[in-house]
Motif scaffolding. Structure first.
Motif, PDB file in Angstrom:
ATOM      1  N   LEU A  71       0.812  -1.248   0.095  1.00 23.56           N
ATOM      2  CA  LEU A  71       0.125   0.046   0.040  1.00 23.56           C
ATOM      3  C   LEU A  71       0.777   1.306  -0.081  1.00 23.56           C
ATOM      4  O   LEU A  71       0.519   2.111  -0.914  1.00 23.56           O
ATOM      5  CB  LEU A  71      -0.999  -0.104   1.242  1.00 23.56           C
ATOM      6  N   GLN A  72       1.758   1.331   0.909  1.00 23.63           N
ATOM      7  CA  GLN A  72       2.846   2.595   0.896  1.00 23.63           C
ATOM      8  C   GLN A  72       3.406   2.538  -0.474  1.00 23.63           C
ATOM      9  O   GLN A  72       3.407   3.810  -0.933  1.00 23.63           O
ATOM     10  CB  GLN A  72       3.848   2.256   1.614  1.00 23.63           C
ATOM     11  N   LYS A  73       3.884   1.522  -1.146  1.00 24.46           N
ATOM     12  CA  LYS A  73       4.378   1.880  -2.396  1.00 24.46           C
ATOM     13  C   LYS A  73       3.575   2.279  -3.605  1.00 24.46           C
ATOM     14  O   LYS A  73       3.925   3.072  -4.310  1.00 24.46           O
ATOM     15  CB  LYS A  73       4.860   0.335  -3.090  1.00 24.46           C
ATOM     16  N   ILE A  74       2.101   1.671  -3.464  1.00 21.51           N
ATOM     17  CA  ILE A  74       1.456   2.120  -4.700  1.00 21.51           C
ATOM     18  C   ILE A  74       0.771   3.582  -4.310  1.00 21.51           C
ATOM     19  O   ILE A  74       0.579   4.146  -5.293  1.00 21.51           O
ATOM     20  CB  ILE A  74       0.196   1.043  -4.806  1.00 21.51           C
ATOM     21  N   GLN A  75       0.594   3.816  -3.204  1.00 23.97           N
ATOM     22  CA  GLN A  75       0.449   5.331  -2.909  1.00 23.97           C
ATOM     23  C   GLN A  75       1.373   6.199  -3.141  1.00 23.97           C
ATOM     24  O   GLN A  75       0.923   7.273  -3.854  1.00 23.97           O
ATOM     25  CB  GLN A  75       0.041   5.331  -1.434  1.00 23.97           C
ATOM     26  N   THR A  80       2.430  10.085  -8.405  1.00 26.90           N
ATOM     27  CA  THR A  80       3.358  10.436  -9.351  1.00 26.90           C
ATOM     28  C   THR A  80       2.502  10.355 -10.609  1.00 26.90           C
ATOM     29  O   THR A  80       3.059  11.006 -11.764  1.00 26.90           O
ATOM     30  CB  THR A  80       4.908   9.853  -9.391  1.00 26.90           C
ATOM     31  N   LEU A  81       1.897   9.154 -10.832  1.00 23.82           N
ATOM     32  CA  LEU A  81       1.342   8.927 -12.220  1.00 23.82           C
ATOM     33  C   LEU A  81      -0.085   9.736 -12.346  1.00 23.82           C
ATOM     34  O   LEU A  81      -0.286  10.003 -13.446  1.00 23.82           O
ATOM     35  CB  LEU A  81       0.853   7.506 -11.904  1.00 23.82           C
ATOM     36  N   HIS A  82      -0.735  10.653 -11.303  1.00 19.73           N
ATOM     37  CA  HIS A  82      -1.806  11.378 -11.551  1.00 19.73           C
ATOM     38  C   HIS A  82      -2.911  10.552 -12.447  1.00 19.73           C
ATOM     39  O   HIS A  82      -3.481  11.058 -13.808  1.00 19.73           O
ATOM     40  CB  HIS A  82      -1.251  12.703 -12.281  1.00 19.73           C
ATOM     41  N   ARG A  83      -3.261   9.354 -12.268  1.00 18.22           N
ATOM     42  CA  ARG A  83      -4.187   8.661 -12.980  1.00 18.22           C
ATOM     43  C   ARG A  83      -5.572   8.308 -12.094  1.00 18.22           C
ATOM     44  O   ARG A  83      -5.381   7.536 -10.934  1.00 18.22           O
ATOM     45  CB  ARG A  83      -3.857   7.297 -13.439  1.00 18.22           C
ATOM     46  N   PRO A  84      -6.685   8.857 -12.294  1.00 17.21           N
ATOM     47  CA  PRO A  84      -8.213   8.885 -11.606  1.00 17.21           C
ATOM     48  C   PRO A  84      -8.277   7.395 -11.393  1.00 17.21           C
ATOM     49  O   PRO A  84      -8.816   6.939 -10.268  1.00 17.21           O
ATOM     50  CB  PRO A  84      -8.896   9.570 -12.230  1.00 17.21           C
ATOM     51  N   ASP A  85      -8.188   6.662 -12.468  1.00 18.16           N
ATOM     52  CA  ASP A  85      -8.510   5.276 -12.438  1.00 18.16           C
ATOM     53  C   ASP A  85      -7.702   4.352 -11.239  1.00 18.16           C
ATOM     54  O   ASP A  85      -8.223   3.467 -10.408  1.00 18.16           O
ATOM     55  CB  ASP A  85      -8.448   4.409 -13.697  1.00 18.16           C
ATOM     56  N   LEU A  86      -6.354   4.841 -11.325  1.00 19.74           N
ATOM     57  CA  LEU A  86      -5.498   4.208 -10.419  1.00 19.74           C
ATOM     58  C   LEU A  86      -5.800   4.585  -8.924  1.00 19.74           C
ATOM     59  O   LEU A  86      -5.626   3.849  -7.992  1.00 19.74           O
ATOM     60  CB  LEU A  86      -3.904   4.551 -10.768  1.00 19.74           C
ATOM     61  N   ALA A  87      -6.202   5.883  -8.533  1.00 17.31           N
ATOM     62  CA  ALA A  87      -6.469   6.200  -7.528  1.00 17.31           C
ATOM     63  C   ALA A  87      -7.649   5.746  -6.738  1.00 17.31           C
ATOM     64  O   ALA A  87      -7.472   5.466  -5.575  1.00 17.31           O
ATOM     65  CB  ALA A  87      -6.615   7.971  -7.528  1.00 17.31           C
ATOM     66  N   ARG A  88      -8.669   5.204  -7.616  1.00 16.46           N
ATOM     67  CA  ARG A  88      -9.893   4.659  -7.341  1.00 16.46           C
ATOM     68  C   ARG A  88      -9.513   3.215  -6.675  1.00 16.46           C
ATOM     69  O   ARG A  88      -9.798   2.703  -5.546  1.00 16.46           O
ATOM     70  CB  ARG A  88     -10.870   4.587  -8.324  1.00 16.46           C
ATOM     71  N   GLU A 125      -2.581  -7.939  -7.188  1.00 16.02           N
ATOM     72  CA  GLU A 125      -2.396  -8.366  -8.449  1.00 16.02           C
ATOM     73  C   GLU A 125      -2.697  -7.462  -9.340  1.00 16.02           C
ATOM     74  O   GLU A 125      -2.095  -7.137 -10.473  1.00 16.02           O
ATOM     75  CB  GLU A 125      -2.822  -9.863  -8.561  1.00 16.02           C
ATOM     76  N   ARG A 126      -4.237  -6.939  -9.466  1.00 18.66           N
ATOM     77  CA  ARG A 126      -4.744  -6.013 -10.372  1.00 18.66           C
ATOM     78  C   ARG A 126      -3.926  -4.750 -10.120  1.00 18.66           C
ATOM     79  O   ARG A 126      -3.508  -4.296 -11.473  1.00 18.66           O
ATOM     80  CB  ARG A 126      -6.235  -5.881 -10.011  1.00 18.66           C
ATOM     81  N   LEU A 127      -3.518  -4.104  -8.994  1.00 20.98           N
ATOM     82  CA  LEU A 127      -2.821  -3.157  -9.100  1.00 20.98           C
ATOM     83  C   LEU A 127      -1.283  -3.356  -9.542  1.00 20.98           C
ATOM     84  O   LEU A 127      -0.786  -2.370 -10.064  1.00 20.98           O
ATOM     85  CB  LEU A 127      -2.747  -2.512  -7.430  1.00 20.98           C
ATOM     86  N   GLU A 128      -0.739  -4.202  -9.390  1.00 26.34           N
ATOM     87  CA  GLU A 128       0.346  -4.404 -10.018  1.00 26.34           C
ATOM     88  C   GLU A 128       0.549  -4.688 -11.331  1.00 26.34           C
ATOM     89  O   GLU A 128       1.383  -4.124 -11.888  1.00 26.34           O
ATOM     90  CB  GLU A 128       1.008  -5.925  -9.190  1.00 26.34           C
ATOM     91  N   GLY A 129      -0.682  -5.090 -11.818  1.00 27.23           N
ATOM     92  CA  GLY A 129      -0.844  -5.083 -13.351  1.00 27.23           C
ATOM     93  C   GLY A 129      -0.873  -3.514 -14.106  1.00 27.23           C
ATOM     94  O   GLY A 129      -0.490  -3.387 -15.030  1.00 27.23           O
ATOM     95  N   GLU A 130      -1.299  -2.742 -13.032  1.00 28.82           N
ATOM     96  CA  GLU A 130      -1.717  -1.350 -13.481  1.00 28.82           C
ATOM     97  C   GLU A 130      -0.286  -0.361 -13.338  1.00 28.82           C
ATOM     98  O   GLU A 130      -0.528   0.841 -14.071  1.00 28.82           O
ATOM     99  CB  GLU A 130      -2.681  -0.552 -12.655  1.00 28.82           C
TER     100      GLU A 130
END
Length: 131
Positions: A71-75, A80-88, A125-130
């Motif tokens: 979670l810390q890593k993806i936050q 840095t990526l500024h993607r609304p879909d990733l933020a959700r 796993e889904r987030l890792e793919g994103e």
């Protein structure tokens, strides 16, 4: 408040700051307040159980650590990526992890929605793919 050398107290202080951050009065939305109260109830139950059996608490925490680190890593990546879909997705992962903590440490409080390690792993796993 300094937790000193007590690793359990450090863990509980980190969890408390996650539930009620220093700037909570500026950023905690009304719909999150009820959840914060539930999480505080669950943390109180966890603390009492940890006092009675610290080794059991450590074992449970160890099982959650990889998800908390992720979670810390993806936050960081999300900022840095500024993607609304990733933020959700990141927000969903954070919510699921908090509810999973409730189900692991204080099941009598009850999660808001069905949660399991399998569901958490699939979302990871889904987030890792994103990324």
């Amino acid at each position: 408040v300094s937790a000193g050398k007590d690793p359990h107290l450090n863990t509980f202080m980190e969890e408390l700051h996650r539930i009620v951050p220093v700037d909570f009065h500026e950023n905690l939305k009304a719909d999150k307040i009820e959840n914060a109260i539930r999480y505080l109830d669950a943390l109180a139950i966890r603390a009492a159980r940890c006092y009675a059996n610290p080794m059991k608490d450590e074992k449970k925490e160890a099982g959650l650590r990889k998800y908390a680190l992720f979670l810390q890593k993806i936050q960081g990546a999300e900022k840095t990526l500024h993607r609304p879909d990733l933020a959700r997705l990141v927000s969903s992962f954070e919510d699921m992890l908090m509810e999973y903590r409730v189900s692991v440490f204080a099941p009598e409080v009850g999660p808001r929605f069905p949660v399991s390690e399998k569901r958490l792993r699939k979302l990871k796993e889904r987030l890792e793919g994103e990324l």
